[in-house]
Design an enzyme around this catalytic site. Sequence first.
Site, mmCIF file in Angstrom:
data_model
loop_
_atom_site.group_PDB
_atom_site.id
_atom_site.type_symbol
_atom_site.label_atom_id
_atom_site.label_comp_id
_atom_site.label_asym_id
_atom_site.label_seq_id
_atom_site.Cartn_x
_atom_site.Cartn_y
_atom_site.Cartn_z
ATOM 1 N N LEU A 74 0.799 -1.229 0.000
ATOM 2 C CA LEU A 74 0.000 0.000 0.000
ATOM 3 C C LEU A 74 0.831 1.278 0.000
ATOM 4 O O LEU A 74 0.477 2.257 0.638
ATOM 5 C CB LEU A 74 -0.961 0.023 1.194
ATOM 6 C CG LEU A 74 -1.970 -1.117 1.244
ATOM 7 C CD1 LEU A 74 -2.673 -1.144 2.583
ATOM 8 C CD2 LEU A 74 -2.983 -1.000 0.113
ATOM 9 N N ASN A 128 -11.217 -0.608 0.343
ATOM 10 C CA ASN A 128 -10.346 -1.783 0.282
ATOM 11 C C ASN A 128 -10.451 -2.477 1.642
ATOM 12 O O ASN A 128 -9.889 -2.009 2.629
ATOM 13 C CB ASN A 128 -8.914 -1.320 -0.022
ATOM 14 C CG ASN A 128 -7.925 -2.467 -0.061
ATOM 15 O OD1 ASN A 128 -8.268 -3.592 0.290
ATOM 16 N ND2 ASN A 128 -6.712 -2.183 -0.490
ATOM 17 N N CYS A 131 -7.857 -5.183 4.749
ATOM 18 C CA CYS A 131 -6.999 -4.489 5.714
ATOM 19 C C CYS A 131 -7.063 -5.226 7.045
ATOM 20 O O CYS A 131 -8.001 -5.984 7.292
ATOM 21 C CB CYS A 131 -7.441 -3.042 5.869
ATOM 22 S SG CYS A 131 -9.182 -2.869 6.245
ATOM 23 N N ASN A 194 -10.152 -8.945 -4.411
ATOM 24 C CA ASN A 194 -8.719 -8.638 -4.299
ATOM 25 C C ASN A 194 -7.887 -9.903 -4.615
ATOM 26 O O ASN A 194 -8.404 -10.871 -5.170
ATOM 27 C CB ASN A 194 -8.432 -8.082 -2.902
ATOM 28 C CG ASN A 194 -7.394 -6.977 -2.940
ATOM 29 O OD1 ASN A 194 -6.322 -7.176 -3.487
ATOM 30 N ND2 ASN A 194 -7.712 -5.829 -2.365
ATOM 31 N N THR A 195 -6.630 -9.876 -4.232
ATOM 32 C CA THR A 195 -5.734 -11.006 -4.525
ATOM 33 C C THR A 195 -5.910 -12.135 -3.489
ATOM 34 O O THR A 195 -6.488 -11.922 -2.427
ATOM 35 C CB THR A 195 -4.268 -10.537 -4.468
ATOM 36 O OG1 THR A 195 -4.065 -9.873 -3.216
ATOM 37 C CG2 THR A 195 -3.953 -9.578 -5.597
ATOM 38 N N THR A 268 -3.545 -6.999 -13.311
ATOM 39 C CA THR A 268 -2.204 -7.496 -13.641
ATOM 40 C C THR A 268 -1.872 -7.418 -15.133
ATOM 41 O O THR A 268 -0.706 -7.216 -15.497
ATOM 42 C CB THR A 268 -2.089 -8.956 -13.139
ATOM 43 O OG1 THR A 268 -2.282 -8.927 -11.724
ATOM 44 C CG2 THR A 268 -0.740 -9.575 -13.440
HETATM 45 C C1 FMN Z 1 0.934 -4.744 -8.034
HETATM 46 C C2 FMN Z 1 -0.452 -4.763 -7.515
HETATM 47 C C3 FMN Z 1 -0.869 -3.773 -6.635
HETATM 48 C C4 FMN Z 1 -2.182 -3.771 -6.139
HETATM 49 N N1 FMN Z 1 -2.585 -2.779 -5.293
HETATM 50 C C5 FMN Z 1 -3.869 -2.740 -4.875
HETATM 51 C C6 FMN Z 1 -4.340 -1.648 -4.088
HETATM 52 O O1 FMN Z 1 -3.629 -0.683 -3.810
HETATM 53 N N2 FMN Z 1 -5.632 -1.710 -3.659
HETATM 54 C C7 FMN Z 1 -6.491 -2.734 -3.978
HETATM 55 O O2 FMN Z 1 -7.660 -2.705 -3.585
HETATM 56 N N3 FMN Z 1 -6.062 -3.753 -4.773
HETATM 57 C C8 FMN Z 1 -4.797 -3.766 -5.208
HETATM 58 N N4 FMN Z 1 -4.385 -4.787 -6.027
HETATM 59 C C9 FMN Z 1 -5.341 -5.849 -6.413
HETATM 60 C C10 FMN Z 1 -5.968 -5.574 -7.781
HETATM 61 O O3 FMN Z 1 -6.711 -4.371 -7.784
HETATM 62 C C11 FMN Z 1 -6.895 -6.733 -8.203
HETATM 63 O O4 FMN Z 1 -7.952 -6.803 -7.288
HETATM 64 C C12 FMN Z 1 -6.178 -8.074 -8.233
HETATM 65 O O5 FMN Z 1 -4.855 -7.940 -8.704
HETATM 66 C C13 FMN Z 1 -6.905 -9.123 -9.099
HETATM 67 O O6 FMN Z 1 -7.045 -8.678 -10.425
HETATM 68 P P1 FMN Z 1 -5.981 -9.056 -11.596
HETATM 69 O O7 FMN Z 1 -5.810 -10.534 -11.550
HETATM 70 O O8 FMN Z 1 -6.610 -8.552 -12.863
HETATM 71 O O9 FMN Z 1 -4.726 -8.325 -11.271
HETATM 72 C C14 FMN Z 1 -3.078 -4.797 -6.527
HETATM 73 C C15 FMN Z 1 -2.649 -5.791 -7.430
HETATM 74 C C16 FMN Z 1 -1.359 -5.775 -7.927
HETATM 75 C C17 FMN Z 1 -0.956 -6.850 -8.900
#
Ligand code: FMN
Length: 310
Positions: A74, A128, A131, A194-195, A268
């Site tokens: 973050l 988000n 947390c 999220n991830t 991504t």
């Molecule tokens: C490098 C990186 C940074 C991320 N930072 C945030 C963030 O600041 N806040 C958030 O809610 N999700 C964050 N995510 C999650 C993404 O918004 C998304 O929910 C997640 O990567 C799944 O989607 P994708 O497979 O298309 O990446 C981040 C993901 C990546 C890869």
Amino acid sequence: MIVDVCVRIGTLQLANPVLVAAGTFGYGVEFQQAVRLKALGGIVTKTITLKPRTGNPPPRLVETSSGMLNSVGLQNVGLDAFLSEKLPEAASLNIPVIVSVLGESLEDVQVLCARLDDQPAVAAIELNLSCPNLTHASALMVAQDADATRDLVTAARAKTAKPLIAKLSPDVTDIRPVAQAAERAGADAIAVGNTFTGMSLDPRTRRSRLGSLAGGLSGPAIRPLAVYRVWRVSQAVRCPVIGIGGIVRGEDAVEFFLAGASAVAVGTAHFADPAAALAVLKGLRRYLARHRMASMQELIGTLRTDAVSG
Ligand SMILES: Cc1cc2nc3c(=O)[nH]c(=O)nc-3n(C[C@H](O)[C@H](O)[C@H](O)COP(=O)(O)O)c2cc1C
């Protein structure tokens, strides 16, 4: 054939349903030389916290099979600098700016929401919820606990009339009670998600490949898991759902719409192609035209569950 791709997320009107996902597209403006940003449905900013954060130690990104682990932690400029420096730039792009926020306490969340509520340039606020859960004294994230989710969304709702999106963690056994708690507490939309927390270890050094031990897995590897959760949530809530996870092409997005999402966000994929979200939109338009669908309403939630004949 004219295809109408506009959608509504609560009171938020989007010219098309393809957003960029939080944290994968900076504050938006960084990409304006490389990408025709005006064509996006909207930008979700990287997550803003009340105070600036420097983030986790490097390495913060590691490639995995069909995906990526990140432990960015973050990193962001904090609310004051965001409002004075980043938001005016993002607003100049003339597309909806959805600001992602994370509070380290309920009070933090309330300050973040109250101050963003005053800003005409903010189209919506995304909470988000991945947390730490400080109020319920557990090792879980807020979005892994329906009661903590309810409390956080309630606190945010009290301070803003802007459309409020609750972004959930997919890392739960059953995501439906958490989504329902967020909706009951006043969320206008649910983002899924999220991830997934994961690790990648180097057998040679016997250390984590990330600077911090664990990170968040994203990319095509998680898409089937995310589509499933979007389908589950879509059946459990009445509000719109935003589908996120491993979208690279138009047909990947179509999977999420079939499962019930009203919009999607691309994350991504931007690490390989900064214009990935626009490629997804192009592919989506092509799919709609090929299937003679005149609007998104003809696609959303139309998963067929009847038996395959022949
Ligand atoms: C490098 C990186 C940074 C991320 N930072 C945030 C963030 O600041 N806040 C958030 O809610 N999700 C964050 N995510 C999650 C993404 O918004 C998304 O929910 C997640 O990567 C799944 O989607 P994708 O497979 O298309 O990446 C981040 C993901 C990546 C890869």
